[in-house]
Design an enzyme around this catalytic site. Structure first.
Site, mmCIF file in Angstrom:
data_model
loop_
_atom_site.group_PDB
_atom_site.id
_atom_site.type_symbol
_atom_site.label_atom_id
_atom_site.label_comp_id
_atom_site.label_asym_id
_atom_site.label_seq_id
_atom_site.Cartn_x
_atom_site.Cartn_y
_atom_site.Cartn_z
ATOM 1 C CG HIS A 52 -1.878 1.172 1.158
ATOM 2 N ND1 HIS A 52 -2.571 1.324 2.418
ATOM 3 C CD2 HIS A 52 -2.192 2.007 0.472
ATOM 4 C CE1 HIS A 52 -3.183 2.348 2.260
ATOM 5 N NE2 HIS A 52 -3.386 2.962 1.161
ATOM 6 C CD GLU A 112 -2.342 2.333 -3.833
ATOM 7 O OE1 GLU A 112 -2.765 3.759 -3.907
ATOM 8 O OE2 GLU A 112 -2.800 1.563 -3.229
ATOM 9 C CG HIS A 113 -0.241 6.181 -0.998
ATOM 10 N ND1 HIS A 113 -0.758 7.133 -0.347
ATOM 11 C CD2 HIS A 113 -1.043 5.038 -0.751
ATOM 12 C CE1 HIS A 113 -2.211 6.780 -0.146
ATOM 13 N NE2 HIS A 113 -2.278 5.279 -0.169
ATOM 14 C CD GLU A 163 -5.529 5.386 2.395
ATOM 15 O OE1 GLU A 163 -4.341 5.891 2.043
ATOM 16 O OE2 GLU A 163 -6.154 4.462 1.876
HETATM 17 ZN ZN LIG Z 1 -4.079 4.799 0.098
#
Ligand SMILES: [Zn+2]
Length: 1027
Positions: free
Chosen positions: A102, A105-106, A203
């Site tokens: 994750h 991905e960012h 998040e």
């Molecule tokens: Zn995210």
């Protein structure tokens, strides 16, 4: 973004079409025909064609290829749809809870070799006319999709995406910003305490404030305890700070390789061009590797297991004493077996969907809980699928009872099977889903095939839905006990079964805060003085990089001159049916008919307003005419694509204090079922059932629970709605219908021991709403079917004429606007709007304490309506402030998941999403206005804001929805074109000017609302209303 798992059937629901003019399909140049000319074995730009297949159901040709050097897989779906899509997915199988896929991905979106500027992804949002851009982390893959209708734009975005995924910079600063870091609370003050910061860190804290999400995560982790599904791919907040920058880079090197990649393209652009660009810009630079990313099957348990977890108590839950969740989850077969997956997902629908299903009858109707557990039914997002069944909102002492019911129900299904009519209704639903056209077909396709393809299943097989339907029918014919035997095999005899319960713990949040504090102290105590100095300096460095004006000129961009100067006109025709005005819109609807009716609320007494949303949610589910609610649900499934009623509040386009209030009926059906659909509506109008208190209670509980669950996900919507409440009459009514006021009202109703008073109220509302005198209708269908549809509608209207009772509007201040803008006032049918000349906007600040660790903040300012000359400038301004100031301050520096500004309904609205800050964000909103007024932006910034606004204005509209803007709010193509020209004309001067006149302090009335954890600053400040 972090993607939650979806079941195959949910994905099927999104599988819809955008079918162009049917005659186009037969032109020799059509995309599908061109693709048919590829030959198996053909070599194109480093790829070899493996298979070429037509899929007539979906009007597409699928071309499967493999990249020779790296083994990368490729699927192209050629289809005559301009909204082209690209996606690349990597199999990412983490083995710990640090959220490495994750965070990666960012971070890959933060800059790459060819595009080294910061954050090219977010910058491209404003340099393109994309219809979709995003990235998702699932449990076992990461996907990067975009779509656009412009060929040049496609190449630009493809170039940026390829470089980001395969050649990212992965700078240490990007890792700190997006992942996690230790930093002084105030980065410019070295004596302020050290705290954890980072976008993904916050998040995931936000994601885990949602109890449904917590439960789903635990369930998956515990049902598949032996490999990658036992960890949180998005990141467990407290495990995130264990990830190092080196580990992140290593994960990229081993997972983001073409040999571990699957490329998907969709639409009418030629395949060769895509292959050439992908080969040249990415794949030619790699050699084959053997990625070690395959997911092994989960070893089967020889006996069922049980487990228990806790969550935070929910203040909004309909019954405080009933907050437990319990469900049983079963491990099923491998999802790469396409037909087995299809069968099991149908079986799941038969078992749980709608009031005729066995589990609805045995679990929902006895009202043991408020609704099914958040995880329910078939889930094909893991390599081996699962099926879950259980309840939320139940009392702890009912645990044994629920377990027993589940086991008994499964026995009953094995004994009795399913009614043939229910199976037919389900297959009809699939037929409708295949015919209904959406505007994001490419994206639906990409996510529909993603999981199966990820584990080397055949994506093309998955697309041949009617093959599966035919095979299913044959299997049932050959063996009438086909489904029952599946239930025996996968449920009764399956020992890989987990029973997971969850209960609230009063100290849950406190424990979380304490655990985070301990983690922090452990990290801080290990630091030397020089480490601390380092952290302070790195914090300053990050701040200075974040604050620097950035040169984005390396990125490709479209120009304002690439935008179409005029809008595409949508012709509609006006007519009447039984005296009621009708708007007809001819569209290539692929054999579907779409019907809507707007019913005014002008005669409804004020005291009934709060009940309208409840009325809407139950009126199509209580039974009507000769049908009880089960038969009604069955008929709807057999004959329609759904029938629903919702509230509709539309501000006038030229007067802030004028609006239309009503409810909107929506339904669709196959052409052949039109009489049946109107027959159902007649029964709902003429003889709805309002006598079954038990049925009403079930519906009330489910809807109160849904509302309560939605707050942690849509908190920004609730904050915005609340902030707007005291600014316009529309804002006030929207809060009543869909804001926190409505959530609390539904909670109160759910708590009432006796609902007879509600049962008496509903028919009173019905008398005012379902009245032909206060209606207008809209029909979208093919030209061939339109006159038939008009005839059916005429019949329907004469059937409901008995409801025609002249009721006086409770308000005298009604203004009529002609439906046909060219007609003389008073000469034809009209929309009846309400004016509130005495409405006084006033300032209000409202705080809702919530059991979340993060905030949703909104400030709303009363400005001007759609046709006002300043509206276009405010619109461009909101985009520019979002992209150039608010994103940086609220997300990058502030650590919130998102934030920005938008316009609509005469209001200019600031918001933040999952924000660690509360009142500080309000001052960031203020500073953004100063930033505009100081004029520190460039012509490029304005042009980018224009591109961004136009990509929204010109986003594709499905045939079913064409003409709906005009139907609902009276905004004609002429008004849209005038607005378009004002958007083009916006200049730097007009931006500074409107920022000063509308957004400056004291210029206009504003409202503020925050949802978030207990807040001492607000508590001490008497200007706040604390709820
Ligand atoms: Zn995210």
């Amino acid at each position: 973004m972090f993607r939650q798992s979806k079941t195959v059937l949910q994905k099927l629901r999104n599988l819809r079409f955008q079918w162009q003019n049917p005659s186009w399909r037969f032109r020799s140049t059509s995309a599908t025909e061109r693709a048919l000319q590829y030959q198996e074995g053909q070599k194109i730009h480093g790829f070899t064609v493996k298979e070429v297949v037509t899929v007539p159901d979906l009007f597409l040709t699928a071309v499967k290829l493999t990249h020779d050097n790296t083994g990368a897989q490729y699927l192209h779906a050629a289809r005559d749809d301009k909204n082209n899509l690209f996606s690349v997915q990597l199999r990412t199988t983490p083995m710990d809870n640090t959220g490495v896929p994750h965070i990666l991905e960012h971070t890959v979106l933060c800059g790459s070799e060819k595009y080294p500027c910061r954050d090219p992804f977010f910058k491209m949002l404003n340099r393109s006319l994309s219809t979709f851009m995003n990235a998702f982390t699932a449990s076992d893959f990461t996907m990067y999709p975009f779509s656009t209708q412009n060929g040049k734009d496609f190449q630009n975005l493809l170039s940026v995406y390829l470089d980001a995924v395969f050649f990212p910079c992965l700078r240490e600063l990007d890792f700190w910003q997006e992942g996690w870091r230790l930093e002084n609370e105030n980065p410019t003050d070295p004596t302020s305490p050290l705290v954890f910061k980072g976008v993904v860190f916050n998040e995931m804290k936000g994601a885990f404030s949602d109890n449904e999400r917590v439960y789903a995560q635990h369930l998956q982790n515990k049902l598949y305890p032996d490999h990658t599904y036992s960890v949180v791919s998005g990141g467990e907040p407290l495990a995130i700070p264990d990830l190092s920058w080196e580990q992140l880079k290593h994960f990229h090197a081993t997972h983001y390789h073409p040999s571990n990649a699957r490329f998907f393209t969709y639409g009418d652009l030629p395949l060769e061009q895509h292959l050439k660009q992908i080969q040249e810009e990415a794949l030619s630079k790699f050699e084959r590797t053997e990625p070690d990313t395959a997911v092994p099957n989960q070893p089967h348990w020889d006996r069922p297991r049980e487990d228990h977890v806790t969550c935070s108590p929910d203040a909004m839950s309909p019954d405080a004493a009933k907050q437990n969740t319990l469900c049983m989850s079963y491990l099923l077969g491998d999802i790469t077996d396409t037909f087995e997956g299809f069968t099991l997902s149908l079986l799941s629908s038969l078992m749980i969907s709608g009031p005729n299903s066995p589990f609805y009858k045995t679990l929902i109707e006895p009202k043991i809980g408020t609704n099914f557990s958040s995880v329910v039914g078939y889930d094909g997002s893991t390599k081996e699928a699962s099926f879950s069944i259980g309840l939320q909102g139940m009392a702890e002492e009912d645990t044994e009872k629920v377990k027993q019911i589940i086991v008994q129900t499964i026995d009953e299904i094995i004994a009795n099977g399913f009614e043939e009519e229910r199976i037919e209704a389900l297959l009809h639903k699939i037929e409708i889903q295949m015919k209904h056209q959406s505007t994001s077909f490419g994206l639906s396709l990409a996510s529909y095939i993603a999981s199966c393809w990820n584990h080397d299943g055949d994506p093309v097989q998955l697309l041949k839905i009617s093959d599966s339907v035919a095979q299913f029918r044959q299997a049932l014919k050959d063996n009438p006990r086909f489904l029952q035997e599946k239930v025996l095999l996968y449920f009764k005899d399956n020992t890989h079964r987990l029973t997971l319960s969850m209960s609230p713990d009063e100290a849950y949040l406190e424990k979380q805060v304490k655990a985070e504090e301990e983690k922090l102290q452990k990290k801080v105590q290990a630091l030397s003085e020089s480490d601390k100095k380092d952290i302070y300096e790195k914090g300053l460095e990050l701040l200075s990089v974040q604050s620097k004006i950035q040169d984005a000129s390396c990125l490709p961009a479209l120009k304002v001159s690439d935008i179409e100067p005029t809008i595409a006109v949508t012709p509609v025709e006006m007519g009447t049916a039984g005296g009621v005005p009708v708007q007809y819109c001819e569209q290539p609807t692929n054999g579907m008919v779409y019907f809507r009716a707007m019913c005014s609320l002008n005669t409804l007494p004020e005291d009934l307003k709060l009940y309208v949303p409840l009325f809407c949610s139950v009126i199509t589910k209580m039974g009507c005419g000769g049908l009880d609610y089960r038969q009604q649900a069955q008929q709807m499934e057999l004959k329609t694509g759904g029938m629903s009623i919702s509230t509709s509040v539309n501000p006038d386009y030229s007067n802030m204090d004028m609006y239309e209030q009503g409810v909107l009926l929506s339904s669709s059906c196959l052409e052949r079922n039109l009489p049946d659909m109107f027959h159902l509506w007649s029964d709902i109008f003429n003889s709805p059932h309002f006598d079954d208190e038990e049925r009403l209670r079930v519906l009330v509980m489910m809807s109160a629970q849904e509302l309560a669950n939605g707050i942690s996900y849509s908190g920004h919507m609730y904050a915005m709605t609340r902030a707007a409440r005291s600014l316009t009459p529309t804002g006030e009514l929207q809060e009543t219908f869909g804001g926190m006021e409505q959530v609390k009202f539904m909670k109160r109703i759910a708590e009432m021991p006796d609902l007879t008073q509600i049962l008496r109220t509903l028919p009173r509302i019905k008398r005012h709403i379902l009245n032909p005198l206060n209606m207008r209708c809209a029909v979208n269908s093919t030209p061939q079917k339109m006159s038939d549809a008009a005839g059916q509608l005429d019949n329907f209207m004469s059937n409901v004429a008995s409801n025609k009772k002249d009721r006086k509007p409770v308000r005298s201040d009604i203004t009529e606007r002609p439906l046909d803008p060219l007609a003389a006032p008073g000469s034809g049918p009209s929309r009846k709007l309400i004016t509130e000349p005495n409405f006084k906007p006033c300032q209000m600040k409202t705080f809702f304490p919530m059991p979340f660790p993060i905030n949703f903040v909104s400030e709303c300012i009363r400005t001007v309506p759609f046709t006002h000359e300043d509206y276009a400038s405010l619109n461009i301004l909101s985009r520019m402030m979002t992209a150039k100031y608010l994103h940086r301050e609220i997300r990058e520096k502030g650590g919130a998941y998102g934030g920005g500004a938008r316009v609509g309904g005469g209001l200019f609205t600031f918001y933040s999403y999952r924000d660690p800050n509360s009142v500080q964000t309000l001052s960031t909103f203020r500073k953004s206005v100063d930033w505009v007024r100081s004029g520190q932006f460039t012509q490029q910034d304005i042009d980018e804001a224009k591109l961004s606004v136009f990509s929204a204005v010109d986003s594709p509209v499905a045939p079913s929805n064409k003409g709906m803007g005009r139907f609902l709010s009276g905004i004609t193509d002429e008004l849209k074109q005038a607005h378009r020209e004002r958007l083009f004309a916006v200049t730097d001067k007009s931006l500074v000017d409107v920022a000063g006149r509308y957004l400056g302090i004291g210029q206009r009335t504003c409202g503020v609302a925050i949802l978030g954890p207990e807040n001492d600053t607000i508590k001490k400040d008497p200007s706040w209303v604390v709820k």
